[in-house]
Each structure stands twice: as C-alpha cells, then as structure tokens.
Design an enzyme around this catalytic site. Structure first.
Site, short mmCIF file in Angstrom:
data_model
loop_
_atom_site.label_atom_id
_atom_site.label_comp_id
_atom_site.label_asym_id
_atom_site.label_seq_id
_atom_site.Cartn_x
_atom_site.Cartn_y
_atom_site.Cartn_z
CG ASN A 250 -1.85 1.12 1.33
OD1 ASN A 250 -1.82 2.02 0.48
ND2 ASN A 250 -2.70 1.12 2.33
NE ARG B 47 -6.28 1.40 -0.12
CZ ARG B 47 -6.41 2.47 0.64
NH1 ARG B 47 -5.39 2.92 1.34
NH2 ARG B 47 -7.56 3.10 0.73
CG HIS C 250 -13.16 2.72 3.10
ND1 HIS C 250 -13.92 3.61 3.80
CD2 HIS C 250 -11.87 3.06 3.37
CE1 HIS C 250 -13.14 4.45 4.45
NE2 HIS C 250 -11.88 4.14 4.20
NE ARG D 16 -10.94 11.56 4.81
CZ ARG D 16 -10.74 10.32 4.34
NH1 ARG D 16 -11.31 9.93 3.23
NH2 ARG D 16 -9.96 9.48 4.99
CD GLU E 214 -8.84 -1.79 4.26
OE1 GLU E 214 -8.43 -1.43 5.39
OE2 GLU E 214 -9.15 -1.00 3.37
#
Ligand code: AMP
Length: 399
Positions: free
Chosen positions: A10, A91, A180, A241, A385
């Site tokens: 990632n 990813r 996601h 956010r 993940e």
C-alpha cells in the site's frame, strides 16, 4: 519456508506499508512501514514474530523504499528467496469506471491508472510510484492492482449518478465511485460466513468507521450503494473529513470569506470531521473528554452517531430490508457506546442489542452483538484489507 504468499503493498506519496500474507489463511508472516519518503529523515519498521526492527535512514524515493523493504526481509526474515511469492498485490485507490475487478498490471493498465490521477490526485500518484518500484525489485513476480473503487462498480446507475449537468458527467467522469471497497468486500463476505448463510442470500449494511469512514449497502455480496462518492469526502463524519455537506457551501464561503477552492479542499479533507468539532481526531480522547463533561466532545459524538443512523436507516430501505448491520475499522471495532447509540435507534426494525456482548466485543474480536430473538443481527467484524488483497491477487494469477 516454502509457503505460498503474496506481498501486499500500500504505497502512498510519502510511505509504503507492506505485509507478507498467505492468500488462503490470511496468516501474516511479516509486515512493515517505510515512512517519510523524500524527507530529510525517513524510517523503516519491520515486524516479524512479534518483534519490530527499526531503522532511521534517508529514503529519497520509492525505488529506495523498495530496496529497504527487500533488505529488511533479507536481514530479519522471512527470506523472500525461500518463499513461494505468487504475486505482489498493490492497493490502488481509484480505478474509475475502468476497473471492476482485480487486474494483472500491464503497461496499458499503468497508463489507465495514470489517466485516473485527476480523480484521486492525492492517492493514485503514490500508488503508481509503488507499482513501478516493485516491478523493478520483483521483475519475475506478477503484479496485481486491487482497486478501492472496484467493489462498488456493481452499484446501479440510480445510486451512482449525481443529478448534475450532462457535460460534467460525460466529459469529467463525475459520478459516484465509492471507496474502502476491499474492506467492504471482506467484511460482507465474512459476516455471511459467521451467520452460516450463503453470501448470495444476505442483505448487509457495513459501517466501516475508522479515521476514514464509509457505509455500504451490500445485497447478496454486491455493493448496491455506498456513502463515499466521486471522492472519499462524501458521507459519514471522519477523523478530518466532514462528510456530507450542502453543495451551496463552497459558493457561500467564496462570497462571504473570499475562500479559494484550495482553502476549501484543504479544510474539508484535513481540518474538518472530528478534528473540526473537537480539535482531536482520536475517538479515545473524545471519550475521555465526554466523561469529563466536555460539550464539544458530546456534540461530536452525537453528530457522528446521527450520521451513522441516517445511513444505516437509508441503506436498510435501499436494500428493501436488512439481515445484518456490521461494524468494522478502528472505531467500529472498539467503540461499544457508539455502536449502541446507532443500533438502539434501529429498534424499529426489530433489532435488539445484547448489551453484554456489545461491551465485550473489542480489540480484534469477531462477534454478534444482538440477542437471539433480534429480527436483524448486528456484528463486529475486524476488517482485514491485506488478506483480501492477497486473496484477490492470488486469484488473478492462479485463475
Ligand atoms: P483506523 O483508521 O481503522 O485505523 O481507525 C482509527 C480510529 O480508531 C481512531 O479514531 C482511533 O481513535 C480509533 N480507535 C482505535 N482504537 C480504539 C479504541 N480502543 N477505542 C476507541 N477508538 C479507537
């Protein structure tokens, strides 16, 4: 060791996270982080057998990061030359409408990912640099891209379309993509397994609540709606956010405060959410402050919970009924109080929280948190993940 493994990478603009994972069992043989790439002082953290080896070193670019990665494996293990490395799984944040599946990386795929940079300017460039560096370090190993957006490509047009002018939609690819996806795919499949039901028969609302947060309506293993949209700013309240806002807000702030698009973008991605409401992004701190009577913390907890209730209720309707509500990620896995706040409000669906099970299901535990007689089940399923990326990457090369 001659075990089938996938090296999961990632790569961001200034860091590379990695993990060596068995694609069938999810066993993690080693993991690490190379951080502060391109800055005066970088660092490598390589964890194997419960021990973390650290090194402070200058990491000028992603190629150097990849050399440090191979060096860390050579020094501390496992020895990559002894491992049956079937793939490197990357990813990639934005696959646009071009990628609905994990994809073997070819020069044409790299070009397409590059063309998607305007849709994910903060993420895709770092992802690309990681891929190029890994191709140089592992030239004989197939490289596979796993896109955060791919799982949501099954959304029907009515869920993925913004009601905006045709030119925006046609020329600028303005639509809802969702993110996601790897987490939502893993969690929705896993909860069906835990319920002992075929995934095709289960309607699930997955609430991924971490520093980033999104909700997804999953019908029979397929995403049919999700809270993030064109960018990962839409939807739930997150660490920094704010999620959903009135689309009139940028115009208003431009007029009354002379705010530029750059100011607005930065404030909405880095200075809003929990941080904007409380001055901290950490949910644990929020709790301590609530207990001490802090009114900002109380309000923030209420706003986060309210937004989750809205999405859970809306997605139950989108699915025409729901079999399971699932919490995952840092906050979702560890915060019984927030889960209770959301689930108690869903009592009208016949959902009954098991307070003891809810309190007890934290720190990486999987478990059902509703009573036997609850009409809708609620679960906590820690996301994984890396395992999902490893599984999908191995599927592509061994198909
Ligand atoms: P993630 O992005 O999934 O790593 O989640 C990060 C978020 O999870 C942060 O807001 C953390 O404060 C929160 N978190 C992690 N551990 C706990 C915990 N034990 N209790 C409450 N929140 C936690």
């Amino acid at each position: 060791m001659s075990t089938r493994s996938v090296l999961v990478i990632n790569a961001g603009s200034s860091s590379v996270k990695y993990q060596l994972v068995h694609p069938d069992t999810g066993e993690s043989y080693a993991k690490g982080l190379i951080e502060r790439i391109g800055l005066p002082r970088g660092a490598v953290h390589h964890t194997v057998g419960g021990t973390t080896h650290q090194l402070t070193v200058v990491v000028p670019d992603h190629a150097a990061a990849m050399s440090l990665l191979t060096q860390a494996f050579a020094e501390h293990g496992p020895d990559l030359s002894e491992v049956d490395l079937v793939a490197v799984g990357h990813r990639v944040v934005h696959g646009g409408a071009d990628f609905a599946d994990p994809t073997l990386i070819t020069p044409a795929v790299l070009t397409t990912v590059e063309q998607l940079v305007p849709l994910a300017p903060l993420h895709n460039p770092g992802n690309l640099q990681g891929i190029v560096a890994a191709q140089e370090s592992f030239p004989d190993v197939p490289q596979v891209a796993i896109f955060d957006t791919a799982f949501h490509q099954t959304m029907p047009p009515e869920a993925s379309t913004y009601a905006v002018p045709a030119a925006w939609r046609n020329q600028y690819r303005v639509r809802r993509y969702g993110f996601h996806g790897t987490s939502h795919a893993y969690v929705s499949r896993r909860v069906a397994e835990l319920m002992g039901r075929p995934v095709e028969e289960v309607r699930t609302v997955v609430l991924h609540v971490g520093n980033g947060a999104s909700a997804t309506a999953v019908d029979g293993g397929r995403s049919v709606d999700t809270s993030m949209g064109l960018t990962p700013l839409e939807g739930l309240v997150m660490g920094t956010r704010g999620g959903d806002l009135d689309p009139g807000l940028p115009g208003h702030l431009a007029r009354v405060a002379g705010m530029t698009i750059e100011d607005y973008d930065r404030a909405l991605s880095k200075e809003s959410g929990l941080l904007g409401l409380t001055g901290s992004t950490d949910f644990r701190e929020l709790h301590a402050r609530r207990d001490a009577g802090d009114t900002d913390a109380e309000l923030a907890f209420g706003v986060v919970g309210h937004r989750l209730i809205r999405y859970a209720g809306a997605f139950a309707a989108v699915l025409g009924g729901v079999d399971a509500i699932v919490f995952t990620a840092g906050v979702g896995e560890n915060n019984p109080e927030l889960r209770a706040r959301v689930l108690d409000r869903l009592g009208f669906l016949g959902l009954r929280v098991d307070a003891g099970a809810n309190e007890a299901t934290v720190r990486g535990a999987e478990g059902r948190i509703t009573t036997e007689d609850s009409a809708v089940q609620a679960w906590v399923v820690p996301t994984n993940e890396e395992w999902e990326i490893a599984r999908q990457a191995a599927d592509v090369v061994e198909r």
